[in-house]
Design a protein around this motif. Structure first.
Motif, PDB file in Angstrom:
ATOM      1  N   TYR A   1       1.216  -1.257  -0.091  1.00 12.24           N
ATOM      2  CA  TYR A   1      -0.031  -0.298   0.145  1.00 12.24           C
ATOM      3  C   TYR A   1       1.132   1.376  -0.321  1.00 12.24           C
ATOM      4  CZ  TYR A   1      -4.898  -1.982  -0.118  1.00 12.24           C
ATOM      5  OH  TYR A   1      -6.390  -2.715  -0.366  1.00 12.24           O
ATOM      6  N   ILE A   2       2.086   1.331   0.904  1.00 10.92           N
ATOM      7  CA  ILE A   2       2.468   2.230   0.322  1.00 10.92           C
ATOM      8  C   ILE A   2       3.862   2.625  -0.814  1.00 10.92           C
ATOM      9  CG2 ILE A   2       5.282   3.163   1.611  1.00 10.92           C
ATOM     10  CD1 ILE A   2       5.026   2.436   4.097  1.00 10.92           C
ATOM     11  N   VAL A   3       3.549   1.882  -1.319  1.00 12.79           N
ATOM     12  CA  VAL A   3       4.171   2.008  -2.580  1.00 12.79           C
ATOM     13  C   VAL A   3       2.785   2.096  -3.594  1.00 12.79           C
ATOM     14  CG1 VAL A   3       5.354   0.319  -4.995  1.00 12.79           C
ATOM     15  CG2 VAL A   3       5.844   0.090  -2.236  1.00 12.79           C
TER      16      VAL A   3
ATOM     17  N   ALA B   1      -7.223 -11.606  -0.465  1.00  8.15           N
ATOM     18  CA  ALA B   1      -8.113 -12.529  -0.859  1.00  8.15           C
ATOM     19  C   ALA B   1      -9.919 -11.775  -1.084  1.00  8.15           C
ATOM     20  CB  ALA B   1      -8.373 -13.486   0.622  1.00  8.15           C
ATOM     21  N   SER B   2      -9.459 -10.328  -0.291  1.00  2.00           N
ATOM     22  CA  SER B   2     -10.960 -10.187  -0.681  1.00  2.00           C
ATOM     23  C   SER B   2     -11.347  -8.852  -1.017  1.00  2.00           C
ATOM     24  CB  SER B   2     -11.884 -10.034   0.270  1.00  2.00           C
ATOM     25  OG  SER B   2     -11.168  -9.636   1.989  1.00  2.00           O
ATOM     26  N   THR B   3     -12.106  -7.584  -1.266  1.00  4.84           N
ATOM     27  CA  THR B   3     -12.137  -6.810  -1.605  1.00  4.84           C
ATOM     28  C   THR B   3     -12.720  -5.590  -0.888  1.00  4.84           C
ATOM     29  OG1 THR B   3     -13.336  -5.022  -2.777  1.00  4.84           O
ATOM     30  CG2 THR B   3     -14.441  -6.771  -3.111  1.00  4.84           C
ATOM     31  N   SER B   4     -11.692  -4.376  -0.298  1.00  2.00           N
ATOM     32  CA  SER B   4     -12.234  -3.572   0.636  1.00  2.00           C
ATOM     33  C   SER B   4     -13.628  -3.488   0.328  1.00  2.00           C
ATOM     34  CB  SER B   4     -10.963  -2.837   0.907  1.00  2.00           C
ATOM     35  OG  SER B   4     -11.041  -1.824  -0.247  1.00  2.00           O
ATOM     36  N   LEU B   5     -13.676  -2.966  -0.521  1.00  2.00           N
ATOM     37  CA  LEU B   5     -15.099  -2.462  -0.823  1.00  2.00           C
ATOM     38  C   LEU B   5     -16.637  -3.064  -0.152  1.00  2.00           C
ATOM     39  CD1 LEU B   5     -14.041  -1.744  -4.848  1.00  2.00           C
ATOM     40  CD2 LEU B   5     -14.433   0.065  -3.009  1.00  2.00           C
ATOM     41  N   ALA B   6     -16.564  -3.998  -0.141  1.00  2.00           N
ATOM     42  CA  ALA B   6     -17.112  -5.126   0.591  1.00  2.00           C
ATOM     43  C   ALA B   6     -17.613  -5.014   2.316  1.00  2.00           C
ATOM     44  CB  ALA B   6     -17.047  -6.698   0.787  1.00  2.00           C
ATOM     45  N   ALA B   7     -16.514  -3.890   2.376  1.00  2.00           N
ATOM     46  CA  ALA B   7     -16.538  -3.209   3.951  1.00  2.00           C
ATOM     47  C   ALA B   7     -18.006  -2.468   3.899  1.00  2.00           C
ATOM     48  CB  ALA B   7     -15.425  -2.634   4.665  1.00  2.00           C
TER      49      ALA B   7
ATOM     50  N   LEU C   1     -16.485   6.156  -4.153  1.00  2.00           N
ATOM     51  CA  LEU C   1     -17.019   6.937  -5.294  1.00  2.00           C
ATOM     52  C   LEU C   1     -16.595   8.104  -5.056  1.00  2.00           C
ATOM     53  CD1 LEU C   1     -19.520   4.835  -6.567  1.00  2.00           C
ATOM     54  CD2 LEU C   1     -17.674   4.515  -7.624  1.00  2.00           C
ATOM     55  N   ALA C   2     -17.032   8.937  -3.573  1.00  2.00           N
ATOM     56  CA  ALA C   2     -17.360  10.152  -3.779  1.00  2.00           C
ATOM     57  C   ALA C   2     -15.574  10.517  -3.187  1.00  2.00           C
ATOM     58  CB  ALA C   2     -17.674  10.164  -1.986  1.00  2.00           C
ATOM     59  N   GLU C   3     -15.178   9.595  -2.993  1.00  2.00           N
ATOM     60  CA  GLU C   3     -13.063   9.950  -3.166  1.00  2.00           C
ATOM     61  C   GLU C   3     -12.559   9.593  -5.087  1.00  2.00           C
ATOM     62  OE1 GLU C   3     -11.457   6.922  -0.950  1.00  2.00           O
ATOM     63  OE2 GLU C   3     -12.642   7.340   0.860  1.00  2.00           O
ATOM     64  N   HIS C   4     -13.711   9.208  -5.632  1.00  2.00           N
ATOM     65  CA  HIS C   4     -13.406   9.113  -6.777  1.00  2.00           C
ATOM     66  C   HIS C   4     -13.485  10.127  -7.881  1.00  2.00           C
ATOM     67  CE1 HIS C   4     -13.301   4.263  -7.903  1.00  2.00           C
ATOM     68  NE2 HIS C   4     -11.805   4.576  -6.975  1.00  2.00           N
TER      69      HIS C   4
ATOM     70  N   VAL D   1      -5.258  10.075  -0.353  1.00  2.00           N
ATOM     71  CA  VAL D   1      -6.406   9.757   1.104  1.00  2.00           C
ATOM     72  C   VAL D   1      -6.843   8.401   0.434  1.00  2.00           C
ATOM     73  CG1 VAL D   1      -8.740  10.719   1.764  1.00  2.00           C
ATOM     74  CG2 VAL D   1      -6.546  12.171   1.120  1.00  2.00           C
ATOM     75  N   HIS D   2      -7.594   8.549  -0.863  1.00  2.00           N
ATOM     76  CA  HIS D   2      -8.480   6.984  -1.390  1.00  2.00           C
ATOM     77  C   HIS D   2      -7.747   5.764  -1.119  1.00  2.00           C
ATOM     78  CE1 HIS D   2     -10.967   4.739  -3.339  1.00  2.00           C
ATOM     79  NE2 HIS D   2      -9.692   4.836  -4.844  1.00  2.00           N
ATOM     80  N   ILE D   3      -6.260   5.918  -1.365  1.00  2.00           N
ATOM     81  CA  ILE D   3      -5.166   4.848  -1.087  1.00  2.00           C
ATOM     82  C   ILE D   3      -5.365   4.816   0.701  1.00  2.00           C
ATOM     83  CG2 ILE D   3      -3.263   3.289  -1.647  1.00  2.00           C
ATOM     84  CD1 ILE D   3      -4.553   3.744  -4.334  1.00  2.00           C
ATOM     85  N   SER D   4      -5.241   5.561   0.779  1.00  2.00           N
ATOM     86  CA  SER D   4      -5.231   5.186   2.381  1.00  2.00           C
ATOM     87  C   SER D   4      -6.172   5.041   3.400  1.00  2.00           C
ATOM     88  CB  SER D   4      -4.965   6.876   3.341  1.00  2.00           C
ATOM     89  OG  SER D   4      -5.025   6.722   4.420  1.00  2.00           O
ATOM     90  N   LYS D   5      -7.720   4.913   2.424  1.00  2.00           N
ATOM     91  CA  LYS D   5      -8.793   4.927   3.408  1.00  2.00           C
ATOM     92  C   LYS D   5      -9.239   3.470   2.779  1.00  2.00           C
ATOM     93  CE  LYS D   5     -10.402   8.725   4.841  1.00  2.00           C
ATOM     94  NZ  LYS D   5     -10.655   8.949   6.577  1.00  2.00           N
ATOM     95  N   ALA D   6      -8.423   3.168   1.167  1.00  2.00           N
ATOM     96  CA  ALA D   6      -8.925   1.328   1.077  1.00  2.00           C
ATOM     97  C   ALA D   6      -8.180   1.194   2.011  1.00  2.00           C
ATOM     98  CB  ALA D   6      -8.399   1.232  -0.045  1.00  2.00           C
TER      99      ALA D   6
END
Length: 212
Positions: free
Chosen positions: A75-77, A153-159, A167-170, A191-196
């Motif tokens: 995530y840092i990279v 193994a899963s997407t953070s978008l499942a939360a 989408l607001a961040e996009h 910010v978007h990556i950090s939240k994910a």
């Protein structure tokens, strides 16, 4: 051509979750499944192992998984490279490219509630930003990073609520690109990556607690 096809087929199967971290990949089963001979399958598996997407468990090859530290490193990279892509896109993207990104945000609202579809749409959105940077070397590096994201193994978008927030961040990223503001675009994407990442850490913590 056949070797590249075999590699692409296996990579896509991992990417869409048909083979999950820890699952064993068997040469003859893959050959039968994809209708490809065993030689290009063997070469594709060797290539995926070299890239760190597969690892050995005894004599078997299994889909690799990322530990806590590897996840942090990834995530840092990702944040740094994607932030750079957004900054360059603000400078080099065409009007049409920015419009396509804006259209994606609007169209993707219909996918809220379907994490898998939203995850694929999210990948398309990010890829479009990479391309809009108009820097082929950066795109190559981001392709490698996103290949490693397939090992999650899963997407953070499942939360719960994450789809709407993402989408607001996009939308914030697209607005900065529309304004040609490189610093704002970079900041919005980071910010978007950090939240994910934060969401994924919470999901992993909850999963570990459940298993315990």
């Amino acid at each position: 051509m056949q070797q590249r096809d075999a590699y692409g087929l296996i990579l896509e199967a991992i990417d869409v979750g048909q083979y999950r971290p820890g699952e064993r990949l068997v040469e003859n089963e893959l050959a039968e499944r994809f209708g490809v001979s065993r030689t290009p399958i063997r070469e594709a598996l060797q290539r995926l192992e070299t890239q760190g997407l597969l690892t050995r468990d005894g004599r078997s090859l299994i889909v690799a998984s990322l530990d806590h530290n590897q996840l942090a490193e990834l995530y840092i990279v990702r944040a740094e490279l994607e932030g750079l892509a957004a900054r360059l896109a603000a400078r080099h993207a065409t009007v049409e490219e920015v419009k396509v990104l804006g259209d994606m945000v609007e169209e993707d609202r219909a996918l809220i509630g379907d994490p898998s579809a939203l995850s694929r749409a999210n990948r398309r959105f990010h890829t479009q930003i990479h391309l809009a940077s108009h820097n082929r070397y950066l795109v190559q590096q981001l392709n490698l990073v996103h290949r490693s994201m397939a090992l999650l193994a899963s997407t953070s978008l499942a939360a719960e609520g994450r789809g709407e927030d993402a989408l607001a961040e996009h939308a914030n990223i697209v607005e900065a690109l529309r304004e040609g503001d490189g610093e704002a675009a970079e900041a919005a994407l980071k910010v978007h990556i950090s939240k994910a990442y934060e969401t994924r850490l919470k999901l992993d913590a909850a999963r570990i607690e459940t298993q315990g």
